[in-house]
Design an enzyme around this catalytic site. Structure first.
Site, PDB file in Angstrom:
ATOM      1  CG  ASP A   1       5.535  -3.788  -0.346  1.00  0.00           C
ATOM      2  OD1 ASP A   1       6.036  -3.877   0.781  1.00  0.00           O
ATOM      3  OD2 ASP A   1       4.352  -3.446  -0.539  1.00  0.00           O
ATOM      4  CG  ASP A   2       6.149  -7.301   2.260  1.00  0.00           C
ATOM      5  OD1 ASP A   2       6.562  -6.284   2.846  1.00  0.00           O
ATOM      6  OD2 ASP A   2       5.009  -7.758   2.423  1.00  0.00           O
TER       7      ASP A   2
ATOM      8  CB  CYS B   1       5.647  -0.958   3.956  1.00  0.00           C
ATOM      9  SG  CYS B   1       3.936  -1.057   4.451  1.00  0.00           S
TER      10      CYS B   1
ATOM     11  NE  ARG C   1       6.532   1.406   1.473  1.00  0.00           N
ATOM     12  CZ  ARG C   1       6.804   0.820   0.310  1.00  0.00           C
ATOM     13  NH1 ARG C   1       6.929   1.555  -0.779  1.00  0.00           N
ATOM     14  NH2 ARG C   1       6.933  -0.487   0.219  1.00  0.00           N
TER      15      ARG C   1
ATOM     16  CE  LYS D   1       3.187  -0.331   0.523  1.00  0.00           C
ATOM     17  NZ  LYS D   1       3.420  -1.639   1.151  1.00  0.00           N
TER      18      LYS D   1
ATOM     19  CG  HIS E   1       1.672   2.343   2.884  1.00  0.00           C
ATOM     20  ND1 HIS E   1       1.776   0.991   3.081  1.00  0.00           N
ATOM     21  CD2 HIS E   1       0.626   2.751   3.654  1.00  0.00           C
ATOM     22  CE1 HIS E   1       0.839   0.581   3.923  1.00  0.00           C
ATOM     23  NE2 HIS E   1       0.126   1.645   4.274  1.00  0.00           N
TER      24      HIS E   1
ATOM     25  CB  SER F   1      -0.253  -2.584   1.366  1.00  0.00           C
ATOM     26  OG  SER F   1       0.872  -2.200   2.119  1.00  0.00           O
TER      27      SER F   1
ATOM     28  CG  HIS G   1       2.423  -6.282   0.168  1.00  0.00           C
ATOM     29  ND1 HIS G   1       1.139  -6.733   0.364  1.00  0.00           N
ATOM     30  CD2 HIS G   1       2.788  -5.669   1.329  1.00  0.00           C
ATOM     31  CE1 HIS G   1       0.741  -6.398   1.578  1.00  0.00           C
ATOM     32  NE2 HIS G   1       1.722  -5.759   2.186  1.00  0.00           N
TER      33      HIS G   1
ATOM     34  CG  ASP H   1       8.873  -2.538   2.129  1.00  0.00           C
ATOM     35  OD1 ASP H   1       9.248  -3.716   1.928  1.00  0.00           O
ATOM     36  OD2 ASP H   1       7.677  -2.226   2.263  1.00  0.00           O
ATOM     37  CG  ASN H   2       9.012  -4.834   5.201  1.00  0.00           C
ATOM     38  OD1 ASN H   2       8.230  -3.893   5.167  1.00  0.00           O
ATOM     39  ND2 ASN H   2       8.730  -5.990   4.608  1.00  0.00           N
TER      40      ASN H   2
ATOM     41  CE  LYS I   1       4.843  -6.419   6.133  1.00  0.00           C
ATOM     42  NZ  LYS I   1       3.947  -6.411   4.969  1.00  0.00           N
TER      43      LYS I   1
END
Length: 626
Positions: free
Chosen positions: A33-34, A72, A76, A125, A127, A150, A215, A267-268, A288
């Site tokens: 994540d991130d 995110c 996903r 996660k 989401h 998140s 994240h 994811d980004n 992001k």
């Protein structure tokens, strides 16, 4: 047709047709994540150490043009369905307790593999909606353990009395996690993932491991705290790397490595507005939330000993939408023509039998808006790409489109549209066709989102508003260049008129004097080419109005007034006052810090490139409101 594909895959892997069904490979997707493009060793990180990912890249393939989405939930949805997020009506980020999620009618990668005999588990996660109808167990996963959104989406629990996030097992809340308990989340996810691998060693399995790391809020485990050379962010990256090592070591121990495709990706891009907690996308531009390369191009490694050649690198354009068809293909099957997906099988690239992108082009959506398209080295930006999450200084572009050659200009610094009109027209045609199909307000082929009535939070929450705490206003005349104060202690300028006055002296021609705000609301007093500029921002993107003085020299006295009707007046020394008019008052109190002599957040004004922090003296600073 399905049997022919299975036979072809079996032959490619050196299997007999009779053994093809028994030899279905395992699939592991590790989704961070991130995580920014430059946040791991194989992609340039030096402050935090990632030995397990370094080894994974040495034993596998780096994918250097691999794309996710700006945020995110969209990424996903793309991974799960093989579709651009807009095709399945997932344009942005889902909030806890909301009515929408990934439509249960969409067929996920887990469902495709489950029907081929795979055991499936999601750990981490999710989401894609937290209502029961949207949870992983309703989308093809046998089991689930994780925070369903998140880790910063905390709500105050009526039971615990603190802000928490839920840890869900299968389809029920197993525990409420406070900040303190979040520090063990990587270790818990890893233990669950390793346990799943061990329990299913004798059958094909699909493990989807979408970490909550990295994240914000950053919560490295105790064993990793303070160990990296890059603060707590680096600590959490190193713990995440440890987790990858645990998964790969388990596969090696169980002699499953040569039977398992593992894909590591993000994811980004990095959340740049979080500063030291936000990571890095260098040498890419942006982060992001944006469709600059730094927002959507993510560090990716594919590993399958004996199938993917070691120490290989591919710059073929690919992305999360390609994982579903790739995994189904290596499992010996194929994705039906209906419903339509956007991804394509990437296995020829992974196995060294193909060197071209499996797709005609890649499309960059932000929300439902198509902002850019890439084909080969060429990226055509057809809409402004400025974004609050992009901490780089971005001047609003007035000329569209903008063409970048990413092979020679990976940082997207030079628009070469006027040199290649034929490429511009070709990419514009592709963009118009795709936008007509799934983008904008009237698409032909967008499928509906999942919607439930009467959604409820996963746990009882305390919705009593927190009491307002009086904040003592800061004494502006005590500040010195380089200081900041939190917005709550700064002059309250949201929705009102105000006057800014000061005296300053500097040898610089381009610098910030006062800045308070970011990409959506705020004001600034700065020097631009030796002239004083007073700017107010009344909205996102291009909603900046400024007025500028004549050239200045020596000690300068400035008074800048913003009237209740939007009138701006700038008086500088003995020069005649200059005026302008903004379309509205600043809509709300800026969320960013009040900064003297610099701007520590998203630029509130269109500063000159190459500006330096203020050098000199600033005195008699006052900001007054009626």
């Amino acid at each position: 047709m399905r049997s022919l594909v299975a036979l072809a895959v079996a032959i490619a892997f050196g299997l007999t047709p009779a053994g093809a069904a028994e030899a279905k490979p395992n699939v592991v997707v590790i989704f961070i994540d991130d995580l920014g493009y430059a946040d791991i060793g194989p992609f340039g990180a030096t402050k935090q150490k990632t030995p397990n990912l370094d080894r994974m890249a040495a034993e596998g393939m780096k994918l250097t043009s691999f794309y996710a989405a700006p945020v995110c939930s969209v990424s996903r949805a793309q991974l799960m369905t093989g579709c651009y997020g807009v095709r399945v009506s997932v344009p942005g980020v889902y909030s806890p307790g909301g009515p929408q999620g990934l439509n249960p009618k969409e067929i996920t990668i887990a469902e495709r593999l489950k029907e081929l005999g795979y055991a499936t588990q999601c750990v981490g996660k999710w989401h894609l909606g937290d209502q029961p109808a949207f949870l992983p167990t309703k989308q093809g996963f046998d089991h689930y353990l994780g925070i369903p959104y998140s880790n910063d989406m905390q709500r105050k629990s009526k039971v615990v009395g603190e802000r928490v996030v839920p840890l869900v097992r299968d389809d029920a809340v197993a525990e409420l996690l406070t900040d303190e308990k979040q520090s063990g989340i990587v270790e818990r996810y890893t233990a669950e993932a390793v346990g799943f691998i061990r329990a299913n060693r004798d059958r094909p399995f699909f493990l989807y491991l979408p970490h909550s790391a990295v994240h914000t809020p950053i919560h490295p485990g105790e064993k990793f705290r303070g160990k990296s050379a890059n603060g707590r962010f680096g600590d959490w990256v190193e713990e995440m790397d440890w987790s990858v090592g645990q998964v790969l070591d388990t596969l090696r121990e169980l002699k499953l490595a040569e039977k398992t495709l593992v894909v590591f990706t993000s994811d980004n891009g990095p959340w740049l507005v979080k500063g030291a907690d936000g990571g890095s996308a260098k040498p890419l531009r942006g982060g992001k939330g944006s469709t600059w390369e730094g927002g959507v191009r993510v560090p990716t490694i594919a590993w399958w000993p004996g199938k993917i050649a070691p120490k290989t690198v591919s710059d073929v354009v690919a992305g999360t939408i390609d994982l579903l068809p790739t995994c189904v293909t290596v499992a010996g099957s194929m994705v039906p023509a209906d419903p339509i997906i956007d991804g394509r099988d990437l296995s020829p690239v992974l196995f060294g039998t193909g060197t071209q992108s499996p797709r005609e082009a890649h499309y960059y959506f932000n929300g439902y808006n198509l902002q850019a398209v890439r084909q080969g080295p060429w990226k055509l930006a057809i809409a402004p790409q400025t974004d609050a999450a992009d901490k780089t200084t971005v001047e609003a572009s007035k000329t569209n489109p903008r063409l970048y050659n990413l092979d020679t200009d990976i940082g997207e610094t030079t628009n070469v549209a006027d040199r290649h009109p034929e490429i511009v027209e070709k990419l514009k045609s592709l963009a118009m066709k795709m936008n007509d199909e799934i983008g904008g307000n009237a698409p032909k082929a967008r499928r509906p989102a999942g919607v439930v009535t009467n959604p409820t939070p996963l746990y009882p929450i305390d919705e009593t508003p927190a009491p307002k705490v009086a904040v003592k206003p800061a004494a502006l005349d005590k500040l010195k260049p380089g200081d900041t104060i939190p917005s709550a202690a700064a002059p309250q300028v949201g929705g009102t008129a105000f006057t800014l006055a000061c005296q300053f002296e500097t040898e610089l021609r381009d610098t910030v004097i006062v800045a308070h705000g970011g990409a959506a609301a705020g004001y600034a007093l700065h020097l631009k080419d030796g002239r004083v500029a007073f700017a107010v921002r009344t909205g996102a993107k291009d909603a900046v109005t400024d007025v500028q003085s004549g050239p200045i020299k020596g000690l300068v006295k400035v008074t800048a007034t913003f009237g209740k009707d939007g009138t701006m007046t700038l008086s500088v020394g003995d020069q005649a006052a200059v005026t302008g008019k903004a379309p509205a008052l600043i809509p709300r109190q800026p969320q960013e810090d009040f900064c003297l002599g610099h701007d520590n957040g998203q630029p509130v004004a269109n500063y000159a490139k190459g500006k330096k922090p203020f050098e000199g003296k600033i005195t008699d600073l006052k900001v007054t409101t009626p």
